[in-house]
Design a protein around this motif. Structure first.
Motif, PDB file in Angstrom:
ATOM      1  N   GLN A  36      -2.081   6.237  -7.689  1.00 34.97           N
ATOM      2  CA  GLN A  36      -1.079   7.215  -8.128  1.00 34.97           C
ATOM      3  C   GLN A  36       0.360   6.735  -8.016  1.00 34.97           C
ATOM      4  O   GLN A  36       1.252   7.365  -8.581  1.00 34.97           O
ATOM      5  CB  GLN A  36      -1.220   8.510  -7.309  1.00 34.97           C
ATOM      6  N   CYS A  37       0.630   5.642  -7.287  1.00 31.93           N
ATOM      7  CA  CYS A  37       2.038   5.327  -7.022  1.00 31.93           C
ATOM      8  C   CYS A  37       2.506   3.990  -7.592  1.00 31.93           C
ATOM      9  O   CYS A  37       3.685   3.802  -7.829  1.00 31.93           O
ATOM     10  CB  CYS A  37       2.309   5.353  -5.520  1.00 31.93           C
ATOM     11  N   GLY A  38       1.605   3.043  -7.784  1.00 31.90           N
ATOM     12  CA  GLY A  38       1.970   1.757  -8.378  1.00 31.90           C
ATOM     13  C   GLY A  38       2.484   0.717  -7.396  1.00 31.90           C
ATOM     14  O   GLY A  38       2.792  -0.409  -7.800  1.00 31.90           O
ATOM     15  N   ALA A  39       2.583   1.041  -6.108  1.00 28.36           N
ATOM     16  CA  ALA A  39       3.109   0.074  -5.135  1.00 28.36           C
ATOM     17  C   ALA A  39       2.246  -1.183  -5.065  1.00 28.36           C
ATOM     18  O   ALA A  39       2.726  -2.261  -4.714  1.00 28.36           O
ATOM     19  CB  ALA A  39       3.192   0.713  -3.754  1.00 28.36           C
ATOM     20  N   CYS A  40       0.974  -1.048  -5.389  1.00 32.49           N
ATOM     21  CA  CYS A  40       0.013  -2.156  -5.255  1.00 32.49           C
ATOM     22  C   CYS A  40      -0.207  -2.910  -6.557  1.00 32.49           C
ATOM     23  O   CYS A  40      -1.162  -3.677  -6.663  1.00 32.49           O
ATOM     24  CB  CYS A  40      -1.321  -1.587  -4.777  1.00 32.49           C
ATOM     25  N   SER A  41       0.682  -2.710  -7.538  1.00 33.99           N
ATOM     26  CA  SER A  41       0.474  -3.301  -8.873  1.00 33.99           C
ATOM     27  C   SER A  41       0.431  -4.820  -8.830  1.00 33.99           C
ATOM     28  O   SER A  41       1.260  -5.466  -8.181  1.00 33.99           O
ATOM     29  CB  SER A  41       1.621  -2.886  -9.810  1.00 33.99           C
ATOM     30  N   SER A  92      -4.149  -2.549  -7.506  1.00 35.17           N
ATOM     31  CA  SER A  92      -5.091  -3.338  -6.699  1.00 35.17           C
ATOM     32  C   SER A  92      -5.730  -2.528  -5.580  1.00 35.17           C
ATOM     33  O   SER A  92      -6.710  -2.972  -4.978  1.00 35.17           O
ATOM     34  CB  SER A  92      -4.404  -4.584  -6.136  1.00 35.17           C
ATOM     35  N   CYS A  93      -5.212  -1.326  -5.293  1.00 43.50           N
ATOM     36  CA  CYS A  93      -5.840  -0.474  -4.267  1.00 43.50           C
ATOM     37  C   CYS A  93      -7.154   0.101  -4.747  1.00 43.50           C
ATOM     38  O   CYS A  93      -7.965   0.548  -3.946  1.00 43.50           O
ATOM     39  CB  CYS A  93      -4.912   0.663  -3.853  1.00 43.50           C
ATOM     40  N   SER A  94      -7.342   0.105  -6.056  1.00 43.31           N
ATOM     41  CA  SER A  94      -8.488   0.824  -6.615  1.00 43.31           C
ATOM     42  C   SER A  94      -9.509  -0.080  -7.292  1.00 43.31           C
ATOM     43  O   SER A  94     -10.452   0.422  -7.900  1.00 43.31           O
ATOM     44  CB  SER A  94      -8.002   1.875  -7.614  1.00 43.31           C
ATOM     45  N   PHE A 130       0.852  -1.179   0.000  1.00 38.52           N
ATOM     46  CA  PHE A 130       0.000   0.000   0.000  1.00 38.52           C
ATOM     47  C   PHE A 130       0.888   1.228   0.000  1.00 38.52           C
ATOM     48  O   PHE A 130       1.762   1.357   0.863  1.00 38.52           O
ATOM     49  CB  PHE A 130      -0.891   0.011   1.251  1.00 38.52           C
ATOM     50  N   GLY A 131       0.657   2.100  -0.984  1.00 35.28           N
ATOM     51  CA  GLY A 131       1.419   3.348  -1.003  1.00 35.28           C
ATOM     52  C   GLY A 131       0.492   4.533  -0.822  1.00 35.28           C
ATOM     53  O   GLY A 131       0.455   5.177   0.221  1.00 35.28           O
ATOM     54  N   CYS A 132      -0.301   4.806  -1.862  1.00 34.71           N
ATOM     55  CA  CYS A 132      -1.153   6.005  -1.843  1.00 34.71           C
ATOM     56  C   CYS A 132      -2.631   5.673  -1.675  1.00 34.71           C
ATOM     57  O   CYS A 132      -3.397   6.479  -1.162  1.00 34.71           O
ATOM     58  CB  CYS A 132      -0.959   6.775  -3.146  1.00 34.71           C
ATOM     59  N   GLY A 133      -3.040   4.515  -2.154  1.00 36.40           N
ATOM     60  CA  GLY A 133      -4.450   4.124  -2.064  1.00 36.40           C
ATOM     61  C   GLY A 133      -5.346   4.769  -3.104  1.00 36.40           C
ATOM     62  O   GLY A 133      -6.550   4.532  -3.110  1.00 36.40           O
TER      63      GLY A 133
HETATM   64 FE1  FES Z   1      -0.580   3.664  -4.792  1.00 33.36          FE
HETATM   65 FE2  FES Z   1      -2.288   1.662  -5.278  1.00 33.36          FE
HETATM   66  S1  FES Z   1      -1.281   2.125  -3.425  1.00 33.36           S
HETATM   67  S2  FES Z   1      -1.419   3.062  -6.696  1.00 33.36           S
END
Ligand code: FES
Length: 154
Positions: free
Chosen positions: A43-48, A58-60, A37-40
């Motif tokens: 916007q950041c791609g950490a959850c790709s 996957s956060c969205s 989880f980065g931004c939720g």
């Molecule tokens: Fe940043 Fe999903 S947590 S894009």
């Protein structure tokens, strides 16, 4: 709601609210914590992850949107992911490491669709993944190296 997720080749039938983000199902219900989880807010791609081969955040995505679908996370394996892992290791790509599972999944998606990407093609896909340590140059080199490693084997 019962939701069936095929994650890294293993079927998980989970009970979850249909609006729960897929990321939380992967991390908190199934226990695969490599996806971050980065931004939720996409916007950041950490959850790709890859969903039926498509790169998604996957956060969205509500978990119900992944019902019956195939998911690849960093704990899984694919031909391109393995070449990328090797190249990442050879090039000492990570710094703090937090974003790197998302980076590797995004790079896998790139190599799945583009055999030998140019720098511009790498930028086009990888620009959606933020690295606060600024490992972008090493990431780009590692993607080229993964292509070289793959060509040596084939
Ligand atoms: Fe940043 Fe999903 S947590 S894009």
């Amino acid at each position: 709601m019962i939701i069936n997720l095929l994650i890294n080749g293993k079927l998980h039938a989970i009970e979850a609210p249909e609006e729960m983000p897929l990321l939380w199902a992967i991390r908190d219900i199934i226990g695969l914590t490599g996806t971050k989880f980065g931004c939720g807010v996409s916007q950041c791609g950490a959850c790709s992850v890859l969903l039926d081969g498509q790169l998604i955040k996957s956060c969205s995505l509500p978990v119900s949107g992944a019902d019956g679908k195939e998911i690849l996370t960093i704990e899984g394996s694919s031909e391109n992911l393995e070449f990328l892992r090797q190249a990442w290791s050879d090039g000492n790509v990570p710094q703090c490491g937090y974003c790197q599972s998302g980076q590797l999944i995004a790079a896998t998606s790139l190599l799945d669709t583009t055999e030998n990407p140019t720098d511009n093609e790498i930028d086009a896909v990888m620009s959606a993944n933020i690295c606060r340590c600024g490992t972008y140059t090493r990431i780009k080199k590692a993607i080229h190296k993964a292509v070289t490693l793959k060509n040596e084997v084939i």
